[in-house]
Each structure stands twice: as structure tokens, then as C-alpha cells.
Enzyme design. Structure first.
Site, PDB file in Angstrom:
ATOM      1  N   ARG A 174      38.803  42.464  44.565  1.00 36.56           N
ATOM      2  CA  ARG A 174      38.891  42.137  43.140  1.00 36.56           C
ATOM      3  C   ARG A 174      37.980  43.067  42.348  1.00 36.56           C
ATOM      4  O   ARG A 174      38.333  43.559  41.294  1.00 36.56           O
ATOM      5  CB  ARG A 174      38.507  40.679  42.909  1.00 36.56           C
ATOM      6  CG  ARG A 174      39.652  39.685  43.033  1.00 36.56           C
ATOM      7  CD  ARG A 174      40.472  39.809  44.305  1.00 36.56           C
ATOM      8  NE  ARG A 174      41.496  38.794  44.378  1.00 36.56           N
ATOM      9  CZ  ARG A 174      41.301  37.578  44.916  1.00 36.56           C
ATOM     10  NH1 ARG A 174      40.130  37.256  45.468  1.00 36.56           N
ATOM     11  NH2 ARG A 174      42.285  36.720  44.939  1.00 36.56           N
ATOM     12  N   ASP A 203      43.604  42.594  48.913  1.00 38.37           N
ATOM     13  CA  ASP A 203      44.135  41.484  48.112  1.00 38.37           C
ATOM     14  C   ASP A 203      45.074  42.080  47.085  1.00 38.37           C
ATOM     15  O   ASP A 203      45.294  43.295  47.068  1.00 38.37           O
ATOM     16  CB  ASP A 203      42.986  40.680  47.457  1.00 38.37           C
ATOM     17  CG  ASP A 203      43.366  39.211  47.313  1.00 38.37           C
ATOM     18  OD1 ASP A 203      44.391  38.934  46.676  1.00 38.37           O
ATOM     19  OD2 ASP A 203      42.655  38.353  47.853  1.00 38.37           O
ATOM     20  N   HIS A 291      48.740  37.267  49.129  1.00 36.61           N
ATOM     21  CA  HIS A 291      47.678  38.143  48.592  1.00 36.61           C
ATOM     22  C   HIS A 291      47.895  39.607  48.984  1.00 36.61           C
ATOM     23  O   HIS A 291      46.949  40.323  49.270  1.00 36.61           O
ATOM     24  CB  HIS A 291      46.296  37.674  49.084  1.00 36.61           C
ATOM     25  CG  HIS A 291      45.858  36.395  48.439  1.00 36.61           C
ATOM     26  ND1 HIS A 291      45.154  36.363  47.265  1.00 36.61           N
ATOM     27  CD2 HIS A 291      46.048  35.110  48.805  1.00 36.61           C
ATOM     28  CE1 HIS A 291      44.911  35.098  46.927  1.00 36.61           C
ATOM     29  NE2 HIS A 291      45.452  34.316  47.847  1.00 36.61           N
ATOM     30  N   ASP A 350      45.891  32.409  53.387  1.00 35.40           N
ATOM     31  CA  ASP A 350      45.684  31.387  52.352  1.00 35.40           C
ATOM     32  C   ASP A 350      46.662  31.612  51.201  1.00 35.40           C
ATOM     33  O   ASP A 350      47.188  32.704  51.017  1.00 35.40           O
ATOM     34  CB  ASP A 350      44.246  31.462  51.809  1.00 35.40           C
ATOM     35  CG  ASP A 350      43.927  32.834  51.225  1.00 35.40           C
ATOM     36  OD1 ASP A 350      44.363  33.840  51.829  1.00 35.40           O
ATOM     37  OD2 ASP A 350      43.260  32.911  50.184  1.00 35.40           O
ATOM     38  N   GLU A 351      46.882  30.555  50.433  1.00 36.55           N
ATOM     39  CA  GLU A 351      47.602  30.612  49.160  1.00 36.55           C
ATOM     40  C   GLU A 351      48.875  31.467  49.249  1.00 36.55           C
ATOM     41  O   GLU A 351      49.025  32.457  48.534  1.00 36.55           O
ATOM     42  CB  GLU A 351      46.677  31.151  48.073  1.00 36.55           C
ATOM     43  CG  GLU A 351      45.466  30.258  47.866  1.00 36.55           C
ATOM     44  CD  GLU A 351      44.541  30.734  46.773  1.00 36.55           C
ATOM     45  OE1 GLU A 351      44.034  29.896  46.023  1.00 36.55           O
ATOM     46  OE2 GLU A 351      44.305  31.946  46.663  1.00 36.55           O
ATOM     47  N   PHE A 445      30.059  31.025  46.052  1.00 39.45           N
ATOM     48  CA  PHE A 445      28.991  31.539  45.192  1.00 39.45           C
ATOM     49  C   PHE A 445      29.529  32.272  43.962  1.00 39.45           C
ATOM     50  O   PHE A 445      28.759  32.777  43.163  1.00 39.45           O
ATOM     51  CB  PHE A 445      28.063  32.461  45.991  1.00 39.45           C
ATOM     52  CG  PHE A 445      27.125  31.724  46.920  1.00 39.45           C
ATOM     53  CD1 PHE A 445      27.226  30.363  47.116  1.00 39.45           C
ATOM     54  CD2 PHE A 445      26.127  32.407  47.588  1.00 39.45           C
ATOM     55  CE1 PHE A 445      26.366  29.684  47.958  1.00 39.45           C
ATOM     56  CE2 PHE A 445      25.248  31.742  48.441  1.00 39.45           C
ATOM     57  CZ  PHE A 445      25.367  30.385  48.631  1.00 39.45           C
ATOM     58  N   ASP A 446      30.856  32.310  43.813  1.00 37.12           N
ATOM     59  CA  ASP A 446      31.406  32.818  42.556  1.00 37.12           C
ATOM     60  C   ASP A 446      31.404  31.716  41.503  1.00 37.12           C
ATOM     61  O   ASP A 446      31.578  31.995  40.322  1.00 37.12           O
ATOM     62  CB  ASP A 446      32.828  33.361  42.745  1.00 37.12           C
ATOM     63  CG  ASP A 446      33.701  32.415  43.558  1.00 37.12           C
ATOM     64  OD1 ASP A 446      33.275  32.021  44.655  1.00 37.12           O
ATOM     65  OD2 ASP A 446      34.789  32.052  43.081  1.00 37.12           O
ATOM     66  N   GLU A 485      36.386  38.182  41.292  1.00 33.65           N
ATOM     67  CA  GLU A 485      37.229  38.390  40.102  1.00 33.65           C
ATOM     68  C   GLU A 485      36.364  38.642  38.859  1.00 33.65           C
ATOM     69  O   GLU A 485      36.687  39.480  38.027  1.00 33.65           O
ATOM     70  CB  GLU A 485      38.109  37.159  39.839  1.00 33.65           C
ATOM     71  CG  GLU A 485      39.270  36.990  40.792  1.00 33.65           C
ATOM     72  CD  GLU A 485      38.930  36.116  41.981  1.00 33.65           C
ATOM     73  OE1 GLU A 485      37.734  36.047  42.359  1.00 33.65           O
ATOM     74  OE2 GLU A 485      39.855  35.504  42.553  1.00 33.65           O
TER      75      GLU A 485
END
Ligand code: ACM
Length: 767
Positions: A174, A203, A291, A350-351, A445-446, A485
Site C-alpha cells: 500500500r 496487493d 488482493h 483473505d478477503e 497497529f494501523d 494504506e
């Protein structure tokens, strides 16, 4: 740790560029080791350096020799010797646990014992922390005569990690972070005894690792024009320069200014070797089948519909029903398996926008052939087939917890992240899958920080997620995840990671019997170490004030300094405080409405968070008369998802009752729900009251029939506070709360005009 061996040969007494800016002001870190050693017995006195202090490798301890490299770097000017009266000795003790060590510091001898190189290495790390800031500041060359100024307190330590996986994950897709900075991260991870560095290398927003078979993945896929997240960062950079995207990551390509970067395989080999020399293993993640936009934009034939780009919720995934997909994936992972020595490869998984696989001829045919009943089972087919491929290369597969969907093989390791699927760790452990705990609520931690974030991480119990005593052995560790991000720069990254990383280090290594206050005291001492490493950590909160303040006749602004050496500066003209702004030297008297902007500044000029403190004039609110109030608040429960409290619909009400204070008296709450507490708050004296409302997700507090604290909407745990002037008596009170999913927090504290901040309790609520 093979590279310890090569480093062994380089016994370079490279001048360790450390420093003692003023030896007279030598700070003594005492025993403030993080993570806390399992057993630490303090002793009187310090190790006494002499000009003849020698390093010794004990007999039959050659297997530990690589750890000597680190000792030699730490004590750059000490010679290795055979015997001496005053020594730092490294010796093998096969009875000590893997990664464990003993460290004994006496007046004329420091002795390290370990069974493995890693153990010896972590002993050196503890020793470095005992040596305080002196060996961290890298401005002056350490002179031997000055060694005596480094006080190492006498001590006996026996230590070993609780978890074998102590990880930090970094998303370099990102936003891109260069190799030099990754080395800095590795140094810092090592200082806190983390041993796994999980790199999220690909990603939708960029492909960051060279794949020789597909050069376009990096020549094109590593570069982009500004996307929406970049634009948000650029907007935020107007008030916080740490959001600016570093110019060094831009390049002109075909006349266009492109952002990005990637690591060549040679560069990555260098990074792997460097990490290895610091006790850290790098685990690569190539996230598939979702992703994948950085690849599918270049190779759209890899998706089910022959197009890359965005699908419904996530990007178009690779199609698991085409052999070309497996050819691509296997080619990529063949190079990844050869490049990274770790026994693990992370497949992501994921996702995934699995709806893209519905009504696709190839998928219908494959499902029929393989007897697969759903698109979940197609995902599972992809994961299992990739796992067999990983195994053929001698590697183990890790995937995010979605790998459970549709069934998973018992040899895969699951990385748990979806706090809103609390049963996932148990499902995996029951089947015998290893689990790495990274639940979003504690480990992301984002997520924005506030004054409660450090304690939140410290409260993380990796076994909490329905894991039984016999299943605990499947939880192999914990990890903090840093999704980038909205983290475009190194300074922003450090702000997000520190000091939370210290709490995670202690959860990962040892927390048995250690309480928050003990940890917090050690963190206070570590701030000077973080300063010495020039880390842009988040300063502890300024406090003692309320951001929404009121005064009746006059008020007083009081601010507590959380850290010695901090200068507080403020403005009253709406501008952000700078090093030129007025210094807050003590209480200020308020006689008219005013808005302060306040910030703490460290001695190096780094600014902490900016607080806006708004003073408005208010008259005391008159109480209502109640004839015979009963104890408690009327409680209502709505088991539905709402985005804001205004959306709460009385038709959804399922439970009503009386709650003594701010509790949720429902045996098993739904995944998403809302609550209302309604009644009266009793003000015991006339004066200014302060309330602090912490919630995850949204909440709104009304007092005296007006919205008083508005913390509405979906968000992580944040605290908002406000003051109100109340006349003695009963005041209408209403608290609405929303939980979207993923674990909730709801806490209300208050301060009476003459008291201290405390939790609200049954004594103040009536209906
Ligand atoms: C994730 O946060 N998507 C693993």
C-alpha cells in the site's frame, strides 16, 4: 541463523558508533528490560570496567561463536581473550530452553549462557538494554576510557520466550518502504526480541518483489499514479507533514510521475541475511487468490471474467478453475521458495471476492469434477492445491483465517485476524492446525491510537478466543500487523508502531504475573531509549484538562506533563503549535471563551499530538424534581447493525430492564447491536463535572436533554471527554451505544467538582 556463521569470520572491530553525548548525564536504565525477563534477581553494584576487560568464548562453546559478533559490536573496543580477571564470557549450556538464556552480571564478570545462538543473542539484547542510552546514540565514537561510564547493574537473569512466533507484519504494497528502512525496522524488532518479520509483498496497490519469470510484475506492477488513499494522505499532510509521501519513492516512467518501488531478489537476499544476523526470520506473503490487482491488471486472463480491477467488495480474484492460474502461481512461488530460507510461506487468501467465481463455466465444470458444493470449497481447493505445492518445495503454508472457509488441511498454519469470527482459533486448534494470533482489536497497529491504546495492546490475551487448556499448544505465537494504506512515511510508521510494539513484545515473550503499572513504569524509562534510537514514537498523552471545557465565572487550564523533558506550547489563534509558540508554564486563568491548541515537544523538537481545548461560557443547568427516584437506569437492547445512533429503531427492541450503572446486562450479545441507558444522573454538588466516554464502536451521551459527548459512528476504541456545569440534583441522562462487530468497549468515567476521575457507579444513577 546461517549468516551468523559468515559474520563470525568478519571479526572486524568495526568501531561501534555509539555515543555518550554527555557522560556526566549518563542515564541508568536500571532493570527496565522489555520484554520483562521470566526471572530477574537484582543485586547491588555495577559491573566494573577496566582497561583490561576481555571477551571470552568458554570452552566447548564454539557453536555460539556467531553470537559473539553481536557482543563484539556492542563492546567494540574490547579484545577477545583467553583469560582475564575481568571478563564478558559466552558459554554453552545445552540444558537451557531454545531461545532461552541466563545472564549474570557481577562486579568483575558478565556471564551469558545459552543452548542456541538465538538464546545467546537475546542475552546480548538484554545486556544492551541494561546499558541504557549510551550504546544507542550513534554520534560519537566510544572511547575505551569512557566504557566505565556505562553502568551495567549487577543482576541474575534466567529467561526464555513463551511464544516461538513473535512477529511484526509490514504491508509494503500500500505504501513502499525501502531496504534501508527495513534494516532499521529489523534493528528495532531485534532490540525487543521479535523473531519473525512478515512482509506483505503484494496487493492490489503494488507488487514489490522481483519475479524473474514475470518482469512486468515489478517494472509496471510496482508503480502507480496517486490513488484515493494517497490523495487522503496528501490532504492530511497539510496539517501533519508525516503524512507526506516521500519524494524518494517517485520516478518518471513514460513521462508520468509514478509512485512505488520494489526489491530485487539480490536485494532481498541481502535483507534476509541482515535479519538473520539480528535473530530474525523473514516470512514472505504473496496474497492470493484475492488482493491480486497489481498482477491481474497486467494479466487479466488470470481472473474468471478476463478482467482485472475492482469487483463487488474486493478486487477480481485469480480464477481457481483455470490451469493457467496454477501455472502462474506455481511459477511465482517456485522463485519465492528458492529465495526465502524460511520454512513458511504466507499465501494470504483473505478477503476473496468469491462471487466472481459464480456462474463461470470452468468453475461449474471443476466443481462437478471435484465434487465441490460452493465457492467456499473452491477457495479451499485453491488453498489445498497451493499447500501441496508449497510442501513439494519443503515449505509450510500460512494463510489468514479465511483459509478455514470450505475446509482446511490440518498441516496449514492459520493467522487469526477477524475478531468478529471469535470461533475461528478454536475451530483451527480443534483440527490440530497451528494458530498465530493477530486479532484486529489488539494487533492492528494501523488503527488510530489514543491514550488507551498501549494498555489495550498490553491487555491482549492470545488464549482468550475460546481456546481450551489442551488447545493452547496450537497457539504458536502472536504478531502485530501494520497495514499501510494511510502510513506513507517512515515517521508516520514509527508513530503508529511505538510504543505499542513494546506492549506486543511483552505479550509475545512473557507477561506471567506482570501488571500494567509495572510495564508502564518500564515504558517510561524506555522513552529515553526510543529517543536515543531517534524513533518518532507517539508521546504519552498530555492530560489534566478536558477538550470541551466550560466556565461559569472563571476557569483554570491545568495540563499535566506525562514525561520529563517535555515542553508544552500553545496557540489561541487557531494555528498549530510550533517550536516558536508560547510555552505553557503553569495554570492559565480563563475569563472569556477561547480555543487553545496545545502540544508537547520533545527536546529534539519532535511534536506530539495536537489537542484542541475549547472553553465556552455556561450557566449551571437546573436539575429536575423527582418525587421518588429508584436506583439504576432503564436499559434497552437492540440486536441489529446500525451505522449511527439516530438509526436505532424501537421496532428492533428485544430486551428491557434496569441496569445499575453502564453495564450491558445481556447474557450473550449479538455480533452487532445497540443499547440505550436512560434515566437521571445525580450531581452531588453544584459545580463543573467532567465526563470521559470511551467506546468501540460509536456512542452518544446526552445530559440535561442535550447531546453532550458525540462519539457516533463505526470506529475503534476512542475516548472523548467534555465538561458541563450542573446544579446539585437530578439531570436527565441518556447514553446510546453501537457495536458493529469485532468486540466492543463501553466505559464512562466522571469527575465531580472536587473529586478525581473515576468510573461511574450505581450511586449516581436513577430512573
Ligand atoms: C487482513 O487484514 N485482510 C488480513
Amino acid at each position: 541463523m546461517n549468516n551468523f556463521i559468515t559474520l563470525k569470520l568478519k571479526i572486524t572491530l568495526v568501531l561501534f558508533l555509539c555515543v555518550l553525548t554527555t557522560f556526566a548525564q549518563q542515564e541508568k536504565a536500571g532493570y527496565a528490560i522489555i520484554p520483562q525477563p521470566v526471572k530477574l534477581i537484582p543485586a547491588a553494584g555495577n559491573f566494573e570496567w577496566t582497561t583490561a576487560t576481555k571477551l571470552l568464548l568458554a570452552e566447548n562453546s564454539e557453536s555460539l561463536a556467531p553470537a559473539l559478533t553481536e557482543l563484539k559490536a556492542t563492546f567494540a573496543l574490547l579484545k577477545q581473550g583467553k583469560t582475564a580477571a575481568n571478563t564478558v564470557t559466552l558459554g554453552l549450556d545445552p540444558s537451557i530452553a531454545n531461545e532461552g538464556y541466563t545472564l549474570s552480571v557481577e562486579k568483575n564478570a558478565i556471564v551469558i549462557k545459552a543452548a542456541t545462538i538465538q538464546g545467546a543473542f537475546w542475552a546480548v539484547t538484554s545486556l544492551k538494554q541494561l546499558m541504557g542510552t549510551a550504546i544507542l546514540r550513534r554520534k560519537q565514537v566510544l572511547q575505551k576510557s569512557l566504557l566505565s561510564a556505562i553502568a551495567i547493574p549487577c543482576v541474575k537473569i534466567e529467561d526464555a520466550p513463551h511464544f516461538s512466533w513473535r512477529g511484526i507484519h509490514l504491508d509494503v504494497s500500500r505504501h513502499f518502504f525501502d531496504l534501508a528502512y527495513l534494516r532499521t525496522m529489523i534493528d528495532r524488532m531485534s532490540y525487543y526480541k521479535f523473531n519473525k518479520f512478515h512482509l506483505h509483498l503484494t496487493d492490489d496497490q503494488g507488487w514489490r518483489i522481483e519475479i524473474k519469470k514475470y518482469p512486468e510484475l515489478t517494472s509496471k506492477g510496482a508503480w502507480r499514479e496517486m490513488n484515493g488513499q494517497d490523495s487522503s494522505c496528501i490532504a492530511l499532510a497539510k496539517t501533519n507533514p508525516d503524512y507526506a509521501i516521500p519524494e524518494k519513492h517517485f520516478k518518471m516512467i513514460d513521462g508520468k510521475k509514478m509512485y512505488g518501488g520494489f526489491y530485487t531478489q539480490d536485494e532481498m537476499r541481502g535483507l534476509i541475511a541482515y535479519a538473520d544476523s539480528k535473530g530474525i526470520e523473514i516470512i514472505p506473503e504473496i496474497d492470493m487468490p484475492g488482493h491480486m490487482m497489481a498482477a491481474t491488471n497486467l494479466m487479466p486472463w488470470l481472473t474468471s471474467h478476463g478482467k482485472g480491477g475492482q469487483a463487488k467488495d474486493f478486487s477480481e480474484p485469480l480464477c481457481p478453475c483455470k490451469e493457467t492460474t496454477f501455472e502462474f502461481a506455481e511459477n511465482v512461488f517456485t522463485e519465492i521458495a528458492a529465495l526465502f530460507p524460511s520454512k513458511y510461506i504466507h499465501l494470504g487468501a483473505d478477503e476473496v471476492e468469491k462471487s466472481s467465481w459464480k456462474n463461470v463455466l470452468e468453475c461449474e465444470a471443476l466443481m462437478k469434477k471435484e465434487g465441490l458444493k460452493s465457492v467456499d470449497e473452491l477457495q479451499s481447493y485453491f488453498v489445498r492445491r497451493m499447500e501441496r505445492f508449497f510442501n513439494s518445495k519443503g515449505k509450510k503454508l500460512i494463510g489468514w483465517d479465511e483459509i478455514l472457509d470450505g475446509g482446511v488441511s490440518p498441516t496449514a498454519t492459520m493467522m487469526y485476524w477477524r475478531t468478529w469470527v471469535p470461533t475461528a482459533p478454536k475451530h483451527a486448534a480443534e483440527k490440530g492446525n497451528d494458530v498465530i494470533m493477530t486479532p484486529g482489536e489488539f494487533c492492528y497497529f494501523d488503527a488510530q491510537q489514543d491514550g488507551g491504546s498501549l494498555q489495550k495492546v498490553y491487555s491482549f490475551d492470545p488464549y482468550k478466543f475460546n481456546i481450551s487448556e489442551s488447545e493452547k499448544k496450537f497457539v504458536i505465537g502472536v504478531q502485530a500487523n501494520i497495514w499501510t494504506e494511510y502510513i506513507p512515511s517512515e515517521r508516520r510508521l514509527e508513530y503508529m508502531v511505538f510504543p505499542r510494539m513494546l506492549a506486543m513484545a511483552e505479550v509475545a515473550w512473557f507477561k506471567g504475573g506482570v501488571d500494567w503499572n509495572n510495564f508502564e513504569n518500564r515504558v517510561q524509562k524506555h522513552f529515553s531509549l526510543l529517543d536515543a534510537m531517534n524513533i518518532n514514537y507517539r508521546l504519552p498523552d498530555l492530560d489534566g484538562f478536558t477538550t470541551q471545557s466550560v466556565f461559569v465565572d472563571k476557569g483554570t487550564l491545568h495540563i499535566n506533563k506525562p514525561l520529563a523533558g517535555l515542553t508544552i506550547r500553545y496557540t489561541t489563534d487557531g494555528t498549530l503549535p510550533t517550536l516558536q509558540s508560547k510555552i505553557f508554564n503553569g495554570d492559565l486563568t480563563i475569563t472569556k471563551p477561547v480555543e487553545f491548541k496545545v502540544a508537547g515537544f520533545r527536546p529534539n523538537g519532535n511534536r506530539g499530538d495536537i489537542y484542541t481545548i475549547n472553553y465556552v461560557h455556561q450557566d449551571y443547568i437546573k436539575p429536575v424534581q423527582l418525587s421518588s427516584p429508584a436506583k439504576g437506569l432503564k436499559f434497552s437492547y437492540y440486536p441489529r447493525f446500525y451505522k449511527t445512533v439516530n438509526a436505532i429503531d424501537e421496532k428492533d427492541l428485544t430486551n428491557e430492564g434496569i441496569s445499575a450503572a453502564i453495564e450491558i446486562p445481556v447474557a450473550k450479545t449479538a455480533e452487532s447491536f445497540a443499547t440505550r441507558h436512560k434515566g437521571y444522573f445525580y450531581a452531588e454538588e453544584t459545580g463543573i463535572y467532567s465526563f470521559a466516554l470511551r467506546s468501540d464502536d460509536g456512542s452518544v451521551l446526552k445530559l440535561g436533554d442535550k447531546v453532550f459527548i458525540d462519539s457516533d459512528g463505526m470506529h475503534t476504541s476512542i475516548e472523548k471527554s467534555a465538561e458541563i456545569a450542573l446544579e446539585k440534583g437530578y439531570h436527565p441522562f441518556e447514553l446510546m451505544f453501537l457495536e458493529g462487530g469485532g468486540g466492543y468497549t463501553l466505559k464512562l468515567q466522571y469527575k465531580t467538582p472536587s473529586g478525581k476521575l473515576k468510573d461511574v457507579d450505581a450511586s449516581v444513577f436513577f430512573h
